[in-house]
Design an enzyme around this catalytic site. Sequence first.
Site, PDB file in Angstrom:
ATOM      1  N   GLU A  46      15.649  -7.901  40.087  1.00 50.07           N
ATOM      2  CA  GLU A  46      14.531  -8.498  39.358  1.00 50.07           C
ATOM      3  C   GLU A  46      14.976  -9.094  38.029  1.00 50.07           C
ATOM      4  OE1 GLU A  46      11.735  -9.278  40.424  1.00 50.07           O
ATOM      5  OE2 GLU A  46      11.759  -8.203  42.318  1.00 50.07           O
ATOM      6  N   TYR A 129       6.262  -8.200  33.784  1.00 51.27           N
ATOM      7  CA  TYR A 129       6.588  -8.608  35.155  1.00 51.27           C
ATOM      8  C   TYR A 129       7.535  -7.625  35.841  1.00 51.27           C
ATOM      9  CZ  TYR A 129       8.970 -10.489  39.064  1.00 51.27           C
ATOM     10  OH  TYR A 129       9.529 -10.588  40.308  1.00 51.27           O
ATOM     11  N   ASP A 147       4.466 -13.369  37.881  1.00 50.95           N
ATOM     12  CA  ASP A 147       5.437 -14.354  37.395  1.00 50.95           C
ATOM     13  C   ASP A 147       4.862 -15.750  37.624  1.00 50.95           C
ATOM     14  OD1 ASP A 147       5.564 -14.836  40.060  1.00 50.95           O
ATOM     15  OD2 ASP A 147       7.572 -14.043  40.341  1.00 50.95           O
TER      16      ASP A 147
END
Length: 361
Positions: A46, A129, A147
């Site tokens: 991520e 996020y 996002d």
Amino acid sequence: MSSNFSIPVLFNIHAFQRDLILWYSEQKRTLPWRANQDPYRVWVSEIMLQQTQVDTVIPYFNQFMTRYPTVYDLAKADEQDVLKSWEGLGYYSRARNLHTAVKEVVEEYNGEVPSDKKELKKLKGIGPYTLGAILSIAFDQAEPAVDGNVMRVISRVLHIEEDIAKPKTKTLFEDVIREIISQEDPSSFNQGLMELGALICTPKKPKCDQCPVQEHCLAYEYGNQEDLPIKSKSKKQKTENFHVLVLTNSKGEYLIEKRPSDGLLANLWQFPLLPKQDAEQLPENFQNHYGAEIALEGKGESVKHVFSHVIWEVEVLFGKVGDDLQTGKFVTAQELKNYPFPNVQHKVMEQLKDRSSILGN
DNA sequence: AACCCGGGGCG
DNA sequence: CGCCCAGGGTT
């Protein structure tokens, strides 16, 4: 507490969840970080995926996980080595923050990535996020992970016309996701939205004819999916001009230096980079700062590099430099590859191959 | 809320 | 070329 948007009454949340998750389970790409739910792997992926395309990330992720398979391996690594692994990915603070946070996980959490929302959020580099992504994907918690992709998809499906460039709008989308996220499979729901945004609901020319949630999409119904999301324009970049000096000493070694620990391209290496100036003044100004004399021998090709906020125009100059240096470091052509350089400096390095046969062997 | 921080893909 | 970003930290 109440935003100026509410889910349309006619929007069938359960059917939307079902269609999205079914499509995701059937069509999702096989990606390295989807092999399991290891929180550390999810975390690394991520971070790498922030502002970076999947195809770019894949080789970096594989190499990174080979080099640092666990939080312990990364925690004990040298920061320069971590930056070297990140070389070319950009946004190098991501790597430094990840390194910092992983060390904290080892020291404060016994090497276990915390599954508690508040604890996880404290870690360096984990914002709203990434928090939601890790909680939902690694720990199956029903948290939003909003996002740019999710904002695009949801703005179309629910016909939300708020300006997504405004920070406040992201909160609106998080509130919306909390209302419609699947409690049974939040991981597939969140990843499904992102996958949909990457493969179908693209910024331009979305493939609505292939969309699994077309019948739920208000923008499609109105026919204005291409006009959403609404995003105000950012201001134009300024251009900054530099000289880069590719200098060798009496042994043919190159002069390089480490950039400051803060600001743009922090802690990366470079050939000496000076604000563009009168070529006549350059040797004197160089000597005042570096302590050595130089003799310029010729120009290379100018290099242009576009950042998100500034454009660099860099004029390449080749030359010789004295051995008595106050700052900087001499390395051989072979040793250059052991130091993390930003891409703009790699563009300069490319020109060495034309001038010397030592490189590239 | 505004600004800073890289790089690559794409039409 | 200009536009698009799988964001977070700092102030």
